[in-house]
Write an enzyme that holds these catalytic residues in place. Sequence first.
Site, short mmCIF file in Angstrom:
data_model
loop_
_atom_site.label_atom_id
_atom_site.label_comp_id
_atom_site.label_asym_id
_atom_site.label_seq_id
_atom_site.Cartn_x
_atom_site.Cartn_y
_atom_site.Cartn_z
N SER A 234 37.88 -17.14 -12.44
CA SER A 234 37.17 -18.31 -12.16
C SER A 234 35.96 -17.74 -11.83
O SER A 234 35.04 -18.61 -11.72
CB SER A 234 37.65 -18.94 -10.85
OG SER A 234 38.96 -19.73 -10.95
N ARG B 21 37.06 -27.77 -22.83
CA ARG B 21 37.52 -28.78 -21.59
C ARG B 21 37.59 -30.15 -22.20
O ARG B 21 38.47 -31.01 -21.72
CB ARG B 21 36.67 -28.76 -20.56
CG ARG B 21 36.93 -26.96 -19.69
CD ARG B 21 36.02 -26.93 -18.87
NE ARG B 21 36.01 -25.51 -18.08
CZ ARG B 21 35.00 -25.02 -17.47
NH1 ARG B 21 33.74 -25.90 -17.23
NH2 ARG B 21 35.20 -23.95 -16.81
N SER C 239 46.32 -25.53 -28.45
CA SER C 239 45.46 -24.34 -27.93
C SER C 239 44.86 -23.79 -28.94
O SER C 239 43.78 -23.21 -28.91
CB SER C 239 46.00 -23.57 -26.66
OG SER C 239 46.60 -24.23 -25.58
N ILE D 248 44.14 -14.01 -23.58
CA ILE D 248 43.47 -14.68 -24.57
C ILE D 248 44.32 -15.37 -25.59
O ILE D 248 44.88 -14.59 -26.25
CB ILE D 248 42.51 -13.38 -25.28
CG1 ILE D 248 41.69 -12.76 -24.18
CG2 ILE D 248 41.67 -13.88 -26.22
CD1 ILE D 248 40.76 -13.60 -23.29
N THR E 98 37.74 -14.22 -19.96
CA THR E 98 38.56 -13.72 -18.83
C THR E 98 39.04 -12.41 -18.76
O THR E 98 39.20 -11.63 -19.82
CB THR E 98 39.88 -14.46 -18.76
OG1 THR E 98 39.49 -16.02 -18.73
CG2 THR E 98 40.45 -14.44 -17.63
N LEU F 125 33.03 -23.65 -22.94
CA LEU F 125 34.25 -24.22 -22.08
C LEU F 125 34.21 -25.74 -22.08
O LEU F 125 34.85 -26.32 -22.13
CB LEU F 125 34.30 -23.36 -21.01
CG LEU F 125 34.48 -21.96 -21.07
CD1 LEU F 125 34.69 -21.02 -19.53
CD2 LEU F 125 35.97 -21.79 -21.45
N GLU G 207 40.84 -22.63 -18.58
CA GLU G 207 39.41 -23.27 -18.82
C GLU G 207 38.97 -24.16 -17.55
O GLU G 207 38.25 -24.88 -17.63
CB GLU G 207 39.80 -24.23 -19.89
CG GLU G 207 40.21 -23.71 -20.99
CD GLU G 207 39.58 -23.55 -22.27
OE1 GLU G 207 38.29 -23.84 -22.26
OE2 GLU G 207 40.14 -23.14 -23.22
#
Length: 392
Positions: A145, A251, A98, A170, A139, A247, A371
Site C-alpha cells: 500500500s 481500477r 486480470s 505480479i 508491488t 492503476l 490495486e
Amino acid sequence: MKSDLFQAPDYYHVDDLLSEEHKLVRNAAREWVKKNLSPIIEDYAQQAKFPESLVSGLADIGAFGPYIPAEYGGAGLDQISYGLIMQELERGDSGIRSTASVQSSLVMWPIFTYGNEAQRKKYLPKLACGEWIGCFGLTEPNHGSNPGGMETKFKDMGDHYLLNGSKMWISNAPIAQVAVVWAKNEEGRIHGLLVERGMEGFSTPETHNKWSLRASITGELIFDNVKVPKENLLPGKSGLGAPLQCLDSARYGISWGAIGAAMDCYDTALRYAKERTQFGKPIGQFQLQQKKLAEMITEITKAQLLTWRLGVLKNEGKATSAQISMAKRNNVDMALKIAREARQVLGAMGITGDYSIMRHSMNLESVVTYEGTHDVHLLITGLDITGLNAFK
C-alpha cells in the site's frame, strides 16, 4: 460439457444508455465467454492452471488495449467499451479479466502514454494481438500500500542502466515477454523501465499454493544486476504519480469487472431458487430467499449506474482518481457480499465446482485487496472530501 445459461440482469434498462457500438462490443465478449471460457474455466481453476490457449481469443475480441488507437494495434474504442469487456470477462472469471486488465491498463497504457514513438511501435502491436504478454512491476515484498517506499533501484552506467531489486504478486509475470518495472534512480526519483525476458539476471518465478485467482498466473520479478538499455526508459513521466495513473485505469476496469462476477452469482442463485424445491415449493417462494435476491439485484443496479456515469466522465476526461477509488471499492465489496449470499441460496451445492459461485467468492478475496485495498480506497475518499490526509 455444461452449458452456460447466463442471462444478464438489467433491472433499470441500463442498455438504453449504451450506444449500438457498446452493445456490439459487449455482446461479442459475452458470446466469447460463453463459448470459450465457461466450458473450461472450472477445470483450470481446480488445477490452478492458466489457460494460455485463450490468449489469442482475448486479442480477437479486443480485450488487449481496446482504447489504444488502431495504428498501434488497438481497437480505438472508448472507456465504456473497455469497461463492458472487463465486465464480461470477469463474469467468466476474475483471473482472466486480470490478464486482460494488466495487459491493457498496466502495460499498454503506460507505453502508449509515457513511451516514445519507437517504444509504441515496438511493443504495442505485439501486445495488442497477444503475441506478447506483459506485466506490471510495482508491488514489492516490503511495500504494498506504500509503493513510494520501493527498494528496487537502477544506476546509470553510461551506456545502460543497472537494475536491482524484486517485485512480487505480479499477474502474468511467469509468461510475460516484457515487464513495465517501476524503480528509483540514484536521486530517488521513480521511473518506468521496460525489461524484456531474456535479459541476463532477470527471472520470474511462479507463485504457487493460491486459494484465489487460481486460473491466473502470478509470480515474482527478480532483478540481479540486469543491464537495461537506455532506450527502454519510459521518458514521458516520472515520479510516483506515473504508476498511480496506470492503476487508475486498471481500477476503473475492475469496477466494471466486479459487476460481472456479481451478475453471474445472482443469475446462478436466481435460477437455482426457482428450480430447487423444499417443503413442497420452490425455495424462491420463501421470504428470506426473496430478500437475498432482491438485495442482490438492487446492489447490482446501483453499481451499474455508478460505473456507467464513471465511464461517461472517463470519456470526457473528467473522472478523478478519488471517483475511481469509490467505484472500485464499492463494486468489489458489493460483489463479495453477493457471492456470499448467493452461496447460501445454493446451500451445500454452492461450494462445488458444478457452480461458479465459490470460485467467484475466492477470486474476489484477491480483487478486494489488489490495486488498492478496501481500506486504502476508503481513506482516499476520506481525503478527497475532508482535505485531511490520514496517510501522514
